[in-house]
Motif scaffolding. Sequence first.
Motif, mmCIF file in Angstrom:
data_model
loop_
_atom_site.group_PDB
_atom_site.id
_atom_site.type_symbol
_atom_site.label_atom_id
_atom_site.label_comp_id
_atom_site.label_asym_id
_atom_site.label_seq_id
_atom_site.Cartn_x
_atom_site.Cartn_y
_atom_site.Cartn_z
ATOM 1 N N SER A 17 0.908 -1.164 0.112
ATOM 2 C CA SER A 17 -0.065 0.060 0.155
ATOM 3 C C SER A 17 0.723 1.303 -0.046
ATOM 4 O O SER A 17 1.978 1.367 0.602
ATOM 5 N N LEU A 18 0.258 2.406 -0.608
ATOM 6 C CA LEU A 18 0.887 3.588 -0.568
ATOM 7 C C LEU A 18 -0.139 4.498 -0.264
ATOM 8 O O LEU A 18 -1.266 4.336 -0.639
ATOM 9 N N ARG A 19 -0.077 5.771 0.219
ATOM 10 C CA ARG A 19 -0.946 6.813 0.443
ATOM 11 C C ARG A 19 -0.262 8.345 -0.130
ATOM 12 O O ARG A 19 0.742 8.633 0.096
ATOM 13 N N LEU A 20 -0.920 8.684 -1.303
ATOM 14 C CA LEU A 20 -0.437 9.939 -2.191
ATOM 15 C C LEU A 20 -1.101 11.158 -1.488
ATOM 16 O O LEU A 20 -2.341 10.918 -1.173
ATOM 17 N N SER A 21 -0.448 12.351 -1.264
ATOM 18 C CA SER A 21 -1.097 13.490 -0.959
ATOM 19 C C SER A 21 -1.061 14.411 -1.885
ATOM 20 O O SER A 21 0.075 14.449 -2.694
ATOM 21 N N CYS A 22 -1.756 15.404 -2.001
ATOM 22 C CA CYS A 22 -1.848 16.665 -2.877
ATOM 23 C C CYS A 22 -2.352 17.541 -2.163
ATOM 24 O O CYS A 22 -3.298 17.837 -1.694
ATOM 25 N N ALA A 23 -1.512 18.687 -1.907
ATOM 26 C CA ALA A 23 -1.599 19.811 -1.015
ATOM 27 C C ALA A 23 -2.075 21.049 -2.146
ATOM 28 O O ALA A 23 -1.027 21.224 -3.167
ATOM 29 N N ALA A 24 -2.929 21.584 -1.944
ATOM 30 C CA ALA A 24 -3.528 22.437 -2.811
ATOM 31 C C ALA A 24 -3.191 23.935 -2.270
ATOM 32 O O ALA A 24 -3.424 24.107 -1.043
ATOM 33 N N SER A 25 -2.831 25.138 -2.901
ATOM 34 C CA SER A 25 -2.595 26.575 -2.444
ATOM 35 C C SER A 25 -3.154 27.185 -3.541
ATOM 36 O O SER A 25 -3.300 26.901 -4.667
ATOM 37 N N GLY A 26 -3.634 28.513 -3.120
ATOM 38 C CA GLY A 26 -3.905 29.549 -4.334
ATOM 39 C C GLY A 26 -5.343 29.613 -4.265
ATOM 40 O O GLY A 26 -6.091 30.773 -4.802
ATOM 41 N N SER A 27 -6.027 28.626 -3.860
ATOM 42 C CA SER A 27 -7.689 28.641 -3.741
ATOM 43 C C SER A 27 -7.925 27.483 -2.752
ATOM 44 O O SER A 27 -7.231 26.495 -2.773
ATOM 45 N N PRO A 28 -9.022 27.746 -1.981
ATOM 46 C CA PRO A 28 -9.551 26.747 -1.204
ATOM 47 C C PRO A 28 -9.616 25.344 -2.054
ATOM 48 O O PRO A 28 -10.529 25.504 -3.038
ATOM 49 N N SER A 29 -9.252 24.384 -1.483
ATOM 50 C CA SER A 29 -9.457 23.151 -2.415
ATOM 51 C C SER A 29 -10.874 22.542 -2.219
ATOM 52 O O SER A 29 -11.278 21.970 -3.037
ATOM 53 N N SER A 30 -11.666 23.174 -1.246
ATOM 54 C CA SER A 30 -13.109 22.808 -0.915
ATOM 55 C C SER A 30 -13.756 23.417 -2.173
ATOM 56 O O SER A 30 -15.001 22.555 -2.609
ATOM 57 N N SER A 31 -13.428 24.276 -2.953
ATOM 58 C CA SER A 31 -13.846 24.881 -4.134
ATOM 59 C C SER A 31 -13.797 24.221 -5.402
ATOM 60 O O SER A 31 -14.329 24.311 -6.568
ATOM 61 N N LEU A 32 -12.770 23.251 -5.291
ATOM 62 C CA LEU A 32 -12.445 22.560 -6.443
ATOM 63 C C LEU A 32 -12.713 21.207 -6.632
ATOM 64 O O LEU A 32 -12.603 20.370 -5.506
ATOM 65 N N THR A 33 -13.107 20.488 -7.653
ATOM 66 C CA THR A 33 -13.145 18.966 -7.908
ATOM 67 C C THR A 33 -11.659 18.416 -8.168
ATOM 68 O O THR A 33 -11.039 19.024 -8.823
ATOM 69 N N MET A 34 -11.024 17.636 -7.502
ATOM 70 C CA MET A 34 -10.030 17.209 -7.713
ATOM 71 C C MET A 34 -9.890 15.831 -8.123
ATOM 72 O O MET A 34 -10.614 14.978 -7.990
ATOM 73 N N GLY A 35 -8.645 15.457 -9.019
ATOM 74 C CA GLY A 35 -8.871 14.442 -9.496
ATOM 75 C C GLY A 35 -6.986 13.647 -9.468
ATOM 76 O O GLY A 35 -6.174 14.442 -9.094
ATOM 77 N N TRP A 36 -6.894 12.302 -9.583
ATOM 78 C CA TRP A 36 -5.708 11.801 -9.686
ATOM 79 C C TRP A 36 -5.701 11.100 -11.059
ATOM 80 O O TRP A 36 -6.559 10.268 -11.729
ATOM 81 N N PHE A 37 -4.483 11.375 -11.821
ATOM 82 C CA PHE A 37 -4.265 10.615 -13.052
ATOM 83 C C PHE A 37 -2.989 10.035 -13.148
ATOM 84 O O PHE A 37 -2.086 10.346 -12.016
ATOM 85 N N ARG A 38 -2.576 8.967 -13.787
ATOM 86 C CA ARG A 38 -1.364 8.451 -13.897
ATOM 87 C C ARG A 38 -0.738 8.257 -15.382
ATOM 88 O O ARG A 38 -1.559 8.182 -16.133
ATOM 89 N N GLN A 39 0.605 8.227 -15.529
ATOM 90 C CA GLN A 39 1.221 7.754 -16.999
ATOM 91 C C GLN A 39 2.180 7.038 -16.723
ATOM 92 O O GLN A 39 3.252 7.311 -16.155
ATOM 93 N N ALA A 40 2.144 5.824 -17.205
ATOM 94 C CA ALA A 40 3.059 4.881 -17.213
ATOM 95 C C ALA A 40 4.126 5.106 -18.516
ATOM 96 O O ALA A 40 3.646 5.616 -19.567
#
Length: 122
Positions: A17-40
């Motif tokens: 297992s791993l846990r990734l984190s994404c810290a947002a700044s510049g705007s409250p993250s609560s107002s944003l739809t957030m996503g995770w993408f990946r590229q192999a």
Amino acid sequence: QVQLVESGGGLVQAGGSLRLSCAASGSPSSSLTMGWFRQAPGKEREFVASIISGGGGSTDYAQSVKGRFTISRDNAKNTVYLQMNSLKPEDTAVYYCAARWGALVRYGYAYWGQGTQVTVSS
């Protein structure tokens, strides 16, 4: 302008297992739809998971990760997480955090982080 910084990637054995984190700044993250993408390597970037803005908690997952990955958010910390369990070698990729205004969809993300490497060994 929204800035996103990912952390938490690394090397793990299959089944781990791993846990990734994404810290947002510049705007409250609560107002944003957030996503995770990946590229192999050698492949196009693909959608992994997303979570709706606000406190509603609606989520969307790619079929390949459903039941193994969980996206969540802590609006007080302006942070989004991706908990990855039962990892497989095919999960190896650079994982990107992304943000958009509005609907819970798999496209149209305007803001991107720099990416974090996840490597799953067999």
